[in-house]
Design an enzyme around this catalytic site. Structure first.
Site, PDB file in Angstrom:
ATOM      1  N   CYS A  65       0.409  -0.718   0.186  1.00 51.64           N
ATOM      2  CA  CYS A  65      -0.325  -0.079   0.056  1.00 51.64           C
ATOM      3  C   CYS A  65       0.423   0.920  -0.066  1.00 51.64           C
ATOM      4  O   CYS A  65       1.587   1.318   0.817  1.00 51.64           O
ATOM      5  CB  CYS A  65      -0.989   0.470   0.862  1.00 51.64           C
ATOM      6  N   CYS A  69      -0.283   4.642   7.092  1.00 50.89           N
ATOM      7  CA  CYS A  69      -0.749   4.273   8.122  1.00 50.89           C
ATOM      8  C   CYS A  69       0.067   3.793   9.222  1.00 50.89           C
ATOM      9  O   CYS A  69       0.677   2.677   8.727  1.00 50.89           O
ATOM     10  CB  CYS A  69      -2.218   3.449   7.620  1.00 50.89           C
ATOM     11  N   CYS A  72      -0.043  -0.613  10.085  1.00 54.57           N
ATOM     12  CA  CYS A  72      -1.189  -1.160   9.156  1.00 54.57           C
ATOM     13  C   CYS A  72       0.433  -1.993   8.759  1.00 54.57           C
ATOM     14  O   CYS A  72       1.628  -1.504   8.385  1.00 54.57           O
ATOM     15  CB  CYS A  72      -1.267  -0.124   7.919  1.00 54.57           C
ATOM     16  N   CYS A 109     -17.244  -8.984   3.613  1.00 52.70           N
ATOM     17  CA  CYS A 109     -16.839  -7.802   3.886  1.00 52.70           C
ATOM     18  C   CYS A 109     -15.238  -7.305   2.363  1.00 52.70           C
ATOM     19  O   CYS A 109     -14.400  -8.466   3.113  1.00 52.70           O
ATOM     20  CB  CYS A 109     -15.570  -7.214   4.934  1.00 52.70           C
ATOM     21  N   CYS A 142     -19.972  -6.415   1.650  1.00 52.33           N
ATOM     22  CA  CYS A 142     -19.377  -4.703   2.064  1.00 52.33           C
ATOM     23  C   CYS A 142     -17.764  -4.726   1.352  1.00 52.33           C
ATOM     24  O   CYS A 142     -17.442  -5.228   1.362  1.00 52.33           O
ATOM     25  CB  CYS A 142     -19.128  -4.985   3.326  1.00 52.33           C
ATOM     26  N   CYS A 202     -20.305   1.945   6.830  1.00 54.26           N
ATOM     27  CA  CYS A 202     -19.549   1.115   8.107  1.00 54.26           C
ATOM     28  C   CYS A 202     -18.218   1.852   8.513  1.00 54.26           C
ATOM     29  O   CYS A 202     -17.535   2.184   7.593  1.00 54.26           O
ATOM     30  CB  CYS A 202     -18.972  -0.584   8.025  1.00 54.26           C
ATOM     31  N   ARG A 272     -19.586  -3.817  16.373  1.00 51.28           N
ATOM     32  CA  ARG A 272     -18.660  -4.904  16.053  1.00 51.28           C
ATOM     33  C   ARG A 272     -17.374  -4.983  16.860  1.00 51.28           C
ATOM     34  O   ARG A 272     -16.634  -4.160  16.757  1.00 51.28           O
ATOM     35  CB  ARG A 272     -18.622  -5.164  14.290  1.00 51.28           C
TER      36      ARG A 272
END
Length: 417
Positions: A65, A69, A72, A109, A142, A202, A272
């Site tokens: 990626c 972040c 991550c 998801c 999702c 979400c 969740r």
């Protein structure tokens, strides 16, 4: 305790607590913990009975990626030894999803690493959604693809997506300390795009990144203001090879208080229990079911989770039941508002049957990343079943608590569902 009685009364009326009340929940002592859980449980049962919704992650594209972040394992510069692969084919993703659905998952998801999708990526995900729904007609899907451009949420909706995930992760005040390559406002904009397109929004948070109680309250209040239907609460797994590898700040008791605060602020939405539950809550996971009404089943994005059968056993042993495909997750008042906003009927807001009442019957109520973060993964994903010590040593790296996923999507080994 007057505070908890007040919060229960407000939760049953869907009334927003004050910031001071939310902060007070986080400040309660361990001696008061069971009282806090019991109070949050009254609110949970009012709106969701004893149902637990199961969700299943499929990592469509892993690693590499360009975003930075700090939490991550797929981030720019990460040296975590995770699986790295490009886009799964629609039939491969459908096969992976089928394992979760067979295990009882109601929602799949679909997650892809990256800043955000190209239009070609949206088309690719659309074909994947079609392949999944061809095999599992009632399953909710999702998408979690990062930052959205104009029109992409509508295209995903038209392709059959029911929901879109994009977590806020932390407060606006501290977001710049976690990520430099995009802003908090970028994330808010994507959640609003999804909501505006008629997708079920979400969006959640990650606790344990060194934030203050005020930061936790800020982000949960922001999620209520955004009117997210699902609020995944993740607990940081400090992956070796990421900047937050030494951030071990959580205890099971603090995790439960955070979950309870989220329930009081967001009483009638899907709260969740997401990434990090196995390693941080450990043997206290069943207590969390009295607060949350949704979990992930099996493995996560880049690390292994608790065995799917162990999750099912835990739910049954704690006196809860898996939510069926024909049952609305959300209470009726939320389902009806969503259906009216989209001009749709049943299933227009991510549920298999939103026209039915989402509130439990009276007897039940009494008886019972980087831009890739999909609900429970937050790009970091939780660890496997390996028993953890009561508390990891502050300032230390604990790679033995994080088992990197080597099965399921992107491999030839059967998934853990």
């Amino acid at each position: 305790m007057d505070l908890l009685n007040t919060l229960v009364d407000k939760g049953l009326r869907r009334e927003l607590p004050t910031r001071e009340e939310a902060l007070a929940v986080l400040a309660t002592s361990d001696d008061e913990l069971l009282d806090v859980v019991a109070a949050a449980g009254k609110v949970r049962r009012q709106w969701f009975g004893r149902r637990v919704k199961l969700n299943y992650l499929v990592n469509l594209k892993s690693g590499l990626c360009p975003e930075d972040c700090s939490y991550c394992s797929q981030r720019l510069g990460s040296t975590a030894g995770i699986l790295k692969y490009t886009w799964l084919k629609p039939e491969e993703a459908s096969q992976a999803a089928a394992a979760g659905v067979a295990g009882g998952a109601k929602r799949v998801c679909l997650v892809a690493s990256g800043r955000g999708p190209t239009d070609r990526d949206v088309d690719r995900v659309g074909r994947t959604i079609a392949a999944i729904k061809e095999q599992n007609e009632d399953v909710e899907v999702c998408a979690c693809l990062g930052l959205l451009s104009d029109g992409q949420a509508e295209r995903l909706r038209d392709a059959g997506a029911d929901a879109y995930n994009h977590n806020l992760n932390t407060s606006e005040a501290t977001y710049g300390q976690i990520t430099k390559t995009h802003t908090y406002a970028d994330r808010v904009d994507t959640v609003q795009k999804a909501h505006g397109a008629g997708l079920s929004a979400c969006s959640g948070l990650i606790a344990g990144m060194g934030e203050s109680d005020e930061d936790l309250v800020d982000v949960v209040f922001s999620l209520r203001e955004l009117d997210a239907d699902s609020v995944p609460v993740n607990f940081l797994i400090p992956f070796e090879g990421t900047p937050l590898a030494k951030e071990w700040n959580l205890t099971p008791q603090r995790c439960l208080r955070i979950l309870a605060m989220a329930r009081f602020v967001c009483p009638d939405v899907e709260v969740r229990l997401a990434g990090g539950r196995e390693v941080h809550l450990r043997s206290m996971q069943p207590l969390a079911l009295h607060v949350v009404n949704s979990i992930f089943l099996g493995d996560y994005l880049t690390s292994e989770g608790q065995a799917g059968q162990a999750d099912l056993d835990m739910i049954a042993d704690a006196g809860f039941e898996v939510e069926g495909a024909g049952t609305s997750t959300l209470p009726a008042h939320r389902s009806e508002v969503a259906a009216a906003a989209t001009g749709g009927g049943c299933g227009s807001n991510g549920g298999a049957s939103l026209c039915g009442s989402g509130a439990p019957a009276e007897g039940d109520a009494q008886a019972a990343g980087c831009g890739t973060a999909c609900g429970g993964c937050s790009g970091h994903a939780p660890a496997a079943e390996t028993p953890a010590p009561v508390q990891a040593e502050a300032g230390g790296v604990r790679p033995e608590l994080v088992a990197v996923r080597r099965r399921g999507a992107g491999t030839d080994i059967a998934p853990n569902a």
